[in-house]
Enzyme design. Structure first.
Site, PDB file in Angstrom:
ATOM      1  N   SER A 221      39.940  30.257  37.963  1.00 22.42           N
ATOM      2  CA  SER A 221      39.275  30.890  37.565  1.00 22.42           C
ATOM      3  C   SER A 221      39.393  31.335  36.300  1.00 22.42           C
ATOM      4  CB  SER A 221      38.390  31.279  38.099  1.00 22.42           C
ATOM      5  OG  SER A 221      39.105  32.470  38.960  1.00 22.42           O
TER       6      SER A 221
ATOM      7  N   THR B  73      38.202  26.299  42.431  1.00 25.21           N
ATOM      8  CA  THR B  73      37.714  26.945  43.072  1.00 25.21           C
ATOM      9  C   THR B  73      35.759  27.144  43.348  1.00 25.21           C
ATOM     10  OG1 THR B  73      36.789  28.300  40.950  1.00 25.21           O
ATOM     11  CG2 THR B  73      39.910  28.383  41.125  1.00 25.21           C
TER      12      THR B  73
ATOM     13  N   ASP C  56      18.830  36.324  49.628  1.00 28.98           N
ATOM     14  CA  ASP C  56      19.346  34.878  48.439  1.00 28.98           C
ATOM     15  C   ASP C  56      18.236  34.584  48.400  1.00 28.98           C
ATOM     16  OD1 ASP C  56      20.066  32.549  47.834  1.00 28.98           O
ATOM     17  OD2 ASP C  56      22.224  32.929  49.047  1.00 28.98           O
TER      18      ASP C  56
ATOM     19  N   ARG D 100      32.003  38.104  41.059  1.00 30.88           N
ATOM     20  CA  ARG D 100      32.704  38.370  39.834  1.00 30.88           C
ATOM     21  C   ARG D 100      32.454  39.617  39.368  1.00 30.88           C
ATOM     22  NH1 ARG D 100      34.992  34.347  40.688  1.00 30.88           N
ATOM     23  NH2 ARG D 100      34.733  32.551  39.732  1.00 30.88           N
TER      24      ARG D 100
ATOM     25  N   ASP E 277      37.212  44.438  44.407  1.00 31.36           N
ATOM     26  CA  ASP E 277      38.745  42.958  44.244  1.00 31.36           C
ATOM     27  C   ASP E 277      38.132  42.340  42.599  1.00 31.36           C
ATOM     28  OD1 ASP E 277      40.598  40.956  45.025  1.00 31.36           O
ATOM     29  OD2 ASP E 277      38.980  39.299  45.075  1.00 31.36           O
TER      30      ASP E 277
ATOM     31  N   GLU F 262      38.957  41.342  33.351  1.00 31.22           N
ATOM     32  CA  GLU F 262      39.967  41.146  33.655  1.00 31.22           C
ATOM     33  C   GLU F 262      40.452  40.259  32.943  1.00 31.22           C
ATOM     34  OE1 GLU F 262      39.454  38.457  37.216  1.00 31.22           O
ATOM     35  OE2 GLU F 262      38.695  40.560  38.136  1.00 31.22           O
TER      36      GLU F 262
ATOM     37  N   HIS G  90      42.132  40.772  42.739  1.00 37.31           N
ATOM     38  CA  HIS G  90      40.763  39.621  42.246  1.00 37.31           C
ATOM     39  C   HIS G  90      41.903  38.405  43.692  1.00 37.31           C
ATOM     40  CE1 HIS G  90      38.097  36.940  40.138  1.00 37.31           C
ATOM     41  NE2 HIS G  90      38.153  36.226  41.229  1.00 37.31           N
TER      42      HIS G  90
ATOM     43  N   GLY H 129      39.838  35.562  48.088  1.00 32.94           N
ATOM     44  CA  GLY H 129      39.681  34.201  48.275  1.00 32.94           C
ATOM     45  C   GLY H 129      42.036  33.870  48.081  1.00 32.94           C
ATOM     46  N   TYR H 130      42.344  34.752  48.646  1.00 35.71           N
ATOM     47  CA  TYR H 130      43.541  33.688  47.947  1.00 35.71           C
ATOM     48  C   TYR H 130      44.646  33.588  49.240  1.00 35.71           C
ATOM     49  CZ  TYR H 130      44.778  33.294  42.732  1.00 35.71           C
ATOM     50  OH  TYR H 130      44.612  33.351  42.080  1.00 35.71           O
TER      51      TYR H 130
END
Length: 383
Positions: free
Chosen positions: A45, A66, A146, A207, A231, A236, A253, A256-257
Site C-alpha cells: 500500500s 493488500t 455498510d 485508512r 493504526d 503517513e 499501520h 494487517g501485518y
C-alpha cells in the site's frame, strides 16, 4: 521476464522466481526508472501506482499484496491496458485479531466488561465481518453499517449510520473513497464524532483519512471521545505526533501485518499473476511457514474473571501495547527522523502469528473460557 516487487512482500522471490527475474526494492523508493523495463509489478500500500510511475514502462500487470486498492489508479490502468489484482481477505483475520487485542486492552485499562457492550462496525466486508465474529465471541453486541452491501443485498442486518451513534465503541473497516454516494474520506469528521455518545471510543485500522485526524484530536481534547486506537494516520509516514500523544494506543499501520496474512497476500497475487500469464500456479508457501516458537498457551481456568483469562491468552500471542511502545519511540527523535522510523517499524515488523496457530491449554477446565477462546480461533484443550 522482469518482475519488480516490494521487498517487504514475504517469500516474493520464492514465489515469483519461477516466472522470471525478480528485483526487489523498498516500496516508497519505486520510481519510473525502477519499473521502466519491468513486465510485472508487485507492490504494497505504500506505493502509488499511477501514470506518473508507469507511463512509458513495459509493465503489463500490477498486483498489490493488500486488500486495499486506493493506491492503484485503476482508471489509468484501463486506459493503458494494464491488468491489476489485489489480495482481498488475505489479512482479514490479522486485522480482526489486532482489534481483539485492542478491545481487551481498552477494557482492562478503563475497567469495563466487553460482554454487553455495543461495537459499531462501519464496513462489513472481509475484515469487518471477521471483526464482528471476534467481538461476538467476546460477548459484544455488534451493529453493522455498510450502505453498499445493504443496497446490494437488501439484508436488514446492515443498519443505518444513525444506529452506529449509540455504540460504546466504533471501528472502521472501509476502503478510502472520495467520490460517490458513500465516500469515506473524512467520514468521521467533527459532526460524526459528536453524534456519538459522549465517552465513546474510536478505532481506525482502515485508512488514515477515513477519520479526520484534526477533528479527532479536538474530540479527544474536549472529552467527547474518551479514547482512540489508531493504526492508520493521515500523512503517513509523517504522522501527527500530537495526535499520537492523545490516543490510548497507536501503531504504525500494521494491523494487517500478521505473518500468516502477509503470506496469504503473496500467494494470492502469485496466483493472479499465473492466471494473467496463462501458466499453472504451483508454488505452495505452506512448507515454508515456521511453527510458532511457543505454540501452547497455558490458561488459568480458575480465574474469577473470564475476560481476564481470555486477555492473558490473547496477550501471550499478541499484545498491541508492544506496537504502541515501539511507535512512541518516535518522541525521542527529531521531526526529520520520524518518518523513517515509522517505515522501519513496518519493514522490520516482528513475525506475528495468528491465533489459529496456538493451542490454549485450559486448567482447570472452564467452559466459558473455552467457548470464548474457540470463538477467537484458538485451538482449545481442557487439561
Amino acid at each position: 521476464m522482469k518482475i519488480v516487487a516490494d521487498e517487504n512482500i514475504p517469500y516474493v522471490r520464492e514465489a515469483f522466481s519461477g516466472l522470471g527475474e525478480v528485483v526487489t526494492v523498498h516500496g516508497r523508493s519505486m520510481t519510473a526508472d525502477t519499473v521502466r523495463d519491468a513486465d510485472l509489478l508487485m507492490v504494497r500500500s505504500v506505493t502509488k501506482v499511477n501514470r506518473e510511475l508507469l507511463d512509458g514502462s513495459s509493465v503489463r500487470f500490477v498486483a498489490t499484496a493488500t486488500i486495499g486498492e486506493d493506491h492503484l489508479d485503476k482508471a489509468y490502468f484501463q486506459e493503458a491496458g494494464i491488468t491489476y489484482a489485489s489480495a482481498p481477505g488475505s489479512n482479514a483475520d490479522s486485522v480482526a485479531q489486532y482489534i481483539t487485542s485492542a478491545l481487551l486492552r481498552l477494557a482492562n485499562h478503563y475497567e469495563f466488561e466487553l460482554a454487553g457492550k455495543t461495537l459499531g462496525i462501519v464496513g462489513v466486508g472481509n475484515v469487518g465481518s471477521r471483526v464482528a465474529k471476534k467481538a461476538e465471541a467476546l460477548g459484544m453486541r455488534c451493529v453493522l453499517n455498510d450502505p453498499p452491501l445493504a443496497e446490494a443485498t437488501g439484508v436488514t442486518k446492515y443498519r443505518p449510520i444513525g444506529e452506529i451513534y449509540n455504540s460504546d465503541i466504533v471501528t472502521f473497516h472501509v476502503p478510502l473513497t472520495k467520490e460517490g454516494p458513500h465516500a469515506t474520506y473524512h467520514m468521521a469528521n467533527d459532526a460524526f464524532l459528536h453524534f456519538l455518545n459522549r465517552g465513546a471510543i474510536v478505532i481506525n485500522s482502515a485508512r488514515g483519512a477515513v477519520v479526520n485526524n484534526k477533528d479527532l484530536a479536538k474530540a479527544l481534547d474536549d472529552g467527547h471521545i474518551k479514547a482512540a486506537v489508531l493504526d492508520v494516520w493521515e500523512g503517513e509516514p509523517a504522522i501527527d505526533t500530537g495526535l499520537l500523544e492523545r490516543v490510548y494506543l497507536g501503531s504504525p499501520h500494521i494491523a494487517g501485518y500478521s505473518f500468516d496474512g502477509k503470506v496469504n497476500g503473496t500467494r494470492q497475487i502469485y496466483e493472479a499473476a499465473c492466471t494473467f500469464l496463462g501458466v499453472e500456479a504451483n508454488w505452495d508457501p505452506t512448507p515454508l511457514l515456521p511453527k510458532p516458537e511457543e505454540p501452547v498457551v497455558t490458561v488459568d481456568g480458575s480465574l474469577e474473571s473470564v475476560q481476564e483469562a481470555v486477555s492473558r491468552a490473547v496477550f501471550a500471542v499478541y499484545d498491541i501495547r508492544n506496537d504502541d511502545a515501539a511507535l512512541r519511540e518516535t518522541f525521542r527523535m527529531s521531526p526529520s527522523e520520524r518518518p523513517a522510523w515509522f517505515d522501519k517499524l513496518r519493514k522490520d515488523y516482528p513475525r506475528r502469528r495468528e491465533f489459529f496457530n496456538f493451542t490454549a491449554r485450559i486448567w482447570p477446565p472452564n467452559h466459558a473460557v473455552h467457548e470464548r477462546l474457540s470463538g477467537l480461533s484458538f485451538q482449545c484443550k481442557d487439561e
